[in-house]
Scaffold this motif. Structure first.
Motif, PDB file in Angstrom:
ATOM      1  N   GLU A  23      49.916  32.569  32.619  1.00 55.15           N
ATOM      2  CA  GLU A  23      48.604  32.364  33.332  1.00 55.15           C
ATOM      3  C   GLU A  23      47.628  33.279  33.501  1.00 55.15           C
ATOM      4  OE1 GLU A  23      46.384  29.580  34.903  1.00 55.15           O
ATOM      5  OE2 GLU A  23      48.455  29.173  35.186  1.00 55.15           O
ATOM      6  N   MET A  24      47.945  34.629  33.494  1.00 57.44           N
ATOM      7  CA  MET A  24      47.231  35.774  33.481  1.00 57.44           C
ATOM      8  C   MET A  24      46.216  35.790  32.160  1.00 57.44           C
ATOM      9  SD  MET A  24      47.205  37.644  36.173  1.00 57.44           S
ATOM     10  CE  MET A  24      46.143  38.713  35.620  1.00 57.44           C
ATOM     11  N   THR A  26      45.259  33.625  30.132  1.00 59.87           N
ATOM     12  CA  THR A  26      44.157  32.862  30.318  1.00 59.87           C
ATOM     13  C   THR A  26      43.025  33.108  31.307  1.00 59.87           C
ATOM     14  OG1 THR A  26      45.280  31.165  31.535  1.00 59.87           O
ATOM     15  CG2 THR A  26      45.422  30.804  29.270  1.00 59.87           C
ATOM     16  N   LEU A  27      43.549  33.691  32.442  1.00 64.28           N
ATOM     17  CA  LEU A  27      42.685  34.302  33.524  1.00 64.28           C
ATOM     18  C   LEU A  27      41.804  35.161  32.918  1.00 64.28           C
ATOM     19  CD1 LEU A  27      41.885  33.910  36.499  1.00 64.28           C
ATOM     20  CD2 LEU A  27      43.675  35.426  37.106  1.00 64.28           C
ATOM     21  N   TYR A  28      42.263  36.085  32.070  1.00 63.57           N
ATOM     22  CA  TYR A  28      41.414  37.141  31.711  1.00 63.57           C
ATOM     23  C   TYR A  28      40.214  36.707  31.240  1.00 63.57           C
ATOM     24  CZ  TYR A  28      44.903  40.771  32.636  1.00 63.57           C
ATOM     25  OH  TYR A  28      46.268  41.648  33.281  1.00 63.57           O
ATOM     26  N   GLU A  29      40.514  35.627  30.368  1.00 64.03           N
ATOM     27  CA  GLU A  29      39.395  34.969  29.562  1.00 64.03           C
ATOM     28  C   GLU A  29      38.491  34.445  30.624  1.00 64.03           C
ATOM     29  OE1 GLU A  29      40.697  32.514  26.258  1.00 64.03           O
ATOM     30  OE2 GLU A  29      42.017  33.991  25.544  1.00 64.03           O
ATOM     31  N   HIS A  30      38.966  33.549  31.628  1.00 62.04           N
ATOM     32  CA  HIS A  30      38.211  32.719  32.591  1.00 62.04           C
ATOM     33  C   HIS A  30      37.173  33.682  33.325  1.00 62.04           C
ATOM     34  CE1 HIS A  30      37.044  29.785  35.771  1.00 62.04           C
ATOM     35  NE2 HIS A  30      37.433  30.768  36.600  1.00 62.04           N
ATOM     36  N   LEU A  31      37.612  34.993  33.499  1.00 66.16           N
ATOM     37  CA  LEU A  31      37.087  35.644  34.534  1.00 66.16           C
ATOM     38  C   LEU A  31      36.105  36.683  33.691  1.00 66.16           C
ATOM     39  CD1 LEU A  31      39.647  37.125  37.190  1.00 66.16           C
ATOM     40  CD2 LEU A  31      37.785  35.450  37.554  1.00 66.16           C
ATOM     41  N   ALA A  32      36.076  36.493  32.258  1.00 70.21           N
ATOM     42  CA  ALA A  32      35.265  37.337  31.384  1.00 70.21           C
ATOM     43  C   ALA A  32      35.436  38.883  31.791  1.00 70.21           C
ATOM     44  CB  ALA A  32      33.697  36.930  31.651  1.00 70.21           C
ATOM     45  N   MET A  33      36.774  39.295  31.834  1.00 68.79           N
ATOM     46  CA  MET A  33      36.993  40.712  32.264  1.00 68.79           C
ATOM     47  C   MET A  33      36.629  41.747  30.851  1.00 68.79           C
ATOM     48  SD  MET A  33      40.448  40.036  34.605  1.00 68.79           S
ATOM     49  CE  MET A  33      41.109  41.767  34.320  1.00 68.79           C
ATOM     50  N   SER A  34      36.520  42.786  31.216  1.00 71.66           N
ATOM     51  CA  SER A  34      36.016  43.991  30.404  1.00 71.66           C
ATOM     52  C   SER A  34      37.516  44.410  29.817  1.00 71.66           C
ATOM     53  CB  SER A  34      34.996  44.972  30.887  1.00 71.66           C
ATOM     54  OG  SER A  34      35.872  45.674  31.849  1.00 71.66           O
ATOM     55  N   ILE A 394      39.232  28.214  47.010  1.00 69.78           N
ATOM     56  CA  ILE A 394      38.999  28.502  45.324  1.00 69.78           C
ATOM     57  C   ILE A 394      39.428  27.181  44.619  1.00 69.78           C
ATOM     58  CG2 ILE A 394      39.673  30.098  43.355  1.00 69.78           C
ATOM     59  CD1 ILE A 394      39.909  32.173  45.198  1.00 69.78           C
ATOM     60  N   CYS A 395      40.470  26.614  45.030  1.00 70.56           N
ATOM     61  CA  CYS A 395      40.973  25.469  44.236  1.00 70.56           C
ATOM     62  C   CYS A 395      39.752  24.234  44.361  1.00 70.56           C
ATOM     63  CB  CYS A 395      42.217  24.892  44.811  1.00 70.56           C
ATOM     64  SG  CYS A 395      43.599  25.946  44.308  1.00 70.56           S
ATOM     65  N   LEU A 396      39.203  24.271  45.504  1.00 72.09           N
ATOM     66  CA  LEU A 396      38.431  23.239  45.729  1.00 72.09           C
ATOM     67  C   LEU A 396      37.148  23.463  45.018  1.00 72.09           C
ATOM     68  CD1 LEU A 396      38.636  22.356  49.333  1.00 72.09           C
ATOM     69  CD2 LEU A 396      39.581  21.175  47.537  1.00 72.09           C
ATOM     70  N   MET A 402      46.612  26.082  42.241  1.00 74.06           N
ATOM     71  CA  MET A 402      46.828  27.170  43.268  1.00 74.06           C
ATOM     72  C   MET A 402      47.450  28.268  42.506  1.00 74.06           C
ATOM     73  SD  MET A 402      47.929  25.452  46.849  1.00 74.06           S
ATOM     74  CE  MET A 402      47.416  26.998  47.497  1.00 74.06           C
ATOM     75  N   ARG A 403      48.008  28.028  41.270  1.00 74.69           N
ATOM     76  CA  ARG A 403      48.369  29.422  40.885  1.00 74.69           C
ATOM     77  C   ARG A 403      47.368  30.209  40.439  1.00 74.69           C
ATOM     78  NH1 ARG A 403      53.401  29.638  39.963  1.00 74.69           N
ATOM     79  NH2 ARG A 403      53.802  27.466  39.370  1.00 74.69           N
ATOM     80  N   ARG A 404      46.525  29.363  39.592  1.00 76.22           N
ATOM     81  CA  ARG A 404      45.414  30.219  38.998  1.00 76.22           C
ATOM     82  C   ARG A 404      44.528  30.730  40.170  1.00 76.22           C
ATOM     83  NH1 ARG A 404      41.619  29.532  34.818  1.00 76.22           N
ATOM     84  NH2 ARG A 404      43.635  29.675  33.438  1.00 76.22           N
ATOM     85  N   ALA A 405      44.343  29.956  41.057  1.00 73.45           N
ATOM     86  CA  ALA A 405      43.316  30.509  42.303  1.00 73.45           C
ATOM     87  C   ALA A 405      44.050  31.735  43.008  1.00 73.45           C
ATOM     88  CB  ALA A 405      43.318  29.360  43.307  1.00 73.45           C
ATOM     89  N   ALA A 406      45.370  31.822  43.166  1.00 67.62           N
ATOM     90  CA  ALA A 406      45.924  32.683  43.723  1.00 67.62           C
ATOM     91  C   ALA A 406      45.925  33.968  42.886  1.00 67.62           C
ATOM     92  CB  ALA A 406      47.432  32.544  44.067  1.00 67.62           C
ATOM     93  N   LEU A 407      46.108  33.921  41.679  1.00 63.42           N
ATOM     94  CA  LEU A 407      46.288  34.974  40.644  1.00 63.42           C
ATOM     95  C   LEU A 407      44.649  35.735  40.672  1.00 63.42           C
ATOM     96  CD1 LEU A 407      48.383  33.918  37.936  1.00 63.42           C
ATOM     97  CD2 LEU A 407      48.721  35.922  39.327  1.00 63.42           C
ATOM     98  N   GLN A 408      43.623  34.604  40.489  1.00 63.52           N
ATOM     99  CA  GLN A 408      42.383  34.952  40.378  1.00 63.52           C
ATOM    100  C   GLN A 408      41.924  35.898  41.693  1.00 63.52           C
ATOM    101  OE1 GLN A 408      39.513  32.055  39.572  1.00 63.52           O
ATOM    102  NE2 GLN A 408      37.938  32.897  40.715  1.00 63.52           N
TER     103      GLN A 408
END
Length: 424
Positions: A23-24, A26-34, A394-396, A402-408
């Protein structure tokens, strides 16, 4: 050659972390992390291995290997368990220490994440050998742990007695009373009330809040619990005392089912007397696989990882899954259930009650002001519900799991602390 074999075997155990790690990515891409942000999160601040001799009962001296990983301390001293396992590797501990960093940030306690342990099979040691191995390990790492550096706690195959040996050895080295060096101690030596069932109770607080948010009447639901160890039996007991209908429970030997609800006090007595929940009078024996497929409202996996996967995910009928085990669902199964509108409350949130009460123990040790049980219960509930509400919002807002929201949410808290310190 022997060590390589151990690492290969233990790589299977590392699947416990796989769900969050996938999940992390894909999360890195979603948050556009440097690149700088990703590099900072991808590397532990400190990890080390120690080798130390211990004289065994036979009189012979045996060498042992110990590890400790301190992943991120931007939000406070690192915190994490010490586990004893013959297949322990530092790579696996790095993943676990990272997840501890996430969990502490998620419930907003001022700790970073750590994990450590010894490569050992505790079943092969006498009590005296276990104590000597523990004390030798602490002597090796004493310069790197402390109330404001890194605070150990119990984990796999360690318990409050081992925490007492850690406390005693550290105090001998420092020649001062330092109860805040370790959590998970007996109450008589500075431990906290509620700690023994804090993981289970924290999950129940989350579950109750989820039902309230969804406007679901608990009387319309039955609960099935896979796993009847410390966490599973305590969550069954707490839910039963709160008026939930617990219709099924299981342990490693099998499960039992009673549609109108089990008397959990009788189940606990039966398990204590026979060693298993199976064959309880007036209940039906079922397999663990059948428990996961029951037509229940709430399913609580509280046993091993990877219990719900591609092969059985379509059999799952529960509407809510509370992950008290670590990674009981594979990534594929999780996505399949989310597509079917099943609410999955992820492990990094659901089972965070343990580290929250460890934090309370640390506070009490530092202040020498010990709380009554009611105060611990009140503050645990507050911490867990606040974290759930943040994640739910965040989910809403983002229409995500919820996993994605919690990690983010946790990652953003850690990165914000790093920016404030000038590290980004």
């Amino acid at each position: 050659m022997k060590q390589n074999k151990i690492e290969r075997i233990h790589s299977d155990s590392a699947r416990t972390c796989k769900l969050c790690m996938e999940e992390m990515e894909t999360l890195y891409e979603h948050l556009a992390m440097s690149t700088d942000e990703i590099d900072l999160l991808d590397m532990p601040k400190r990890s080390f291995t120690v080798h130390f001799p211990v004289r065994m009962d036979s009189g012979k001296v045996k060498m042992f290997i110990g590890h400790r990983v301190q992943y991120n301390d931007a939000r406070g001293p690192t915190k994490g368990g010490i586990r004893y396992h013959p297949e322990l590797t530092i790579e696996y501990l790095q993943d676990l220490a990272f997840l501890m960093s996430i969990k502490c940030a998620l419930v907003n306690i001022p700790f970073g994440g750590a994990k450590g342990g010894i490569v050992v099979n505790t079943r092969e040691l006498s009590r005296g050998e276990l104590e000597r191995v523990t004390r030798a390990y602490i002597r090796e790492i004493a310069d790197y742990i402390g109330p404001f550096k890194d605070i150990p706690a119990p984990d796999v195959y360690t318990d409050e007695q081992i925490m007492v040996w850690i406390l005693d050895e550290f105090e001998k080295i420092r020649r001062e009373h330092t109860p805040s060096i370790v959590t998970g101690k007996p109450v008589e030596l500075g431990g906290s009330h509620v700690r023994k069932y804090s993981t289970s109770l924290g999950g129940v607080f989350i579950l109750e809040e989820a039902l309230r948010k969804l406007d679901i009447d608990r009387s319309e639901l039955c609960v099935a619990i896979q796993g009847f160890g410390k966490v599973g039996s305590n969550v069954a007991r707490i839910l039963y005392e709160k008026g939930f209908t617990v219709c099924a429970v299981s342990d490693s030997k099998g499960g039992i089912y009673k549609p109108e609800g089990l008397d959990i006090k009788k189940v606990i007595d039966h398990k204590t007397g026979t060693g298993s929940v199976i064959d309880l009078p007036e209940s039906q024996n079922i397999t663990n696989e059948q428990l996961l497929a029951l037509d229940c409202g709430i399913l609580i996996p509280a046993a091993l990882s990877n219990q719900i996967k591609r092969e059985n995910v379509n059999d799952v009928k529960a509407k809510i899954i509370l992950e008290l085990a670590n990674a009981p669902l594979t990534m594929e199964a999780s996505r399949t259930l989310i597509d079917r509108s099943v609410l999955i409350i992820p492990d990094i949130l659901a089972n965070a009650g343990g580290v929250v009460v460890s934090y309370f123990e640390w506070i009490q040790n530092l202040s020498q002001d010990y709380w009554e049980e009611d105060k611990v219960l009140e503050r645990l509930r507050e911490k867990m519900i606040t974290a759930f509400e943040k994640v739910h919002d965040i989910c809403l807002e983002q229409n995500c799991s919820m996993r994605r929201a919690a990690l983010q949410f946790a990652i953003q808290r850690i990165l914000y602390a790093e920016r404030l310190r000038g590290n980004l």
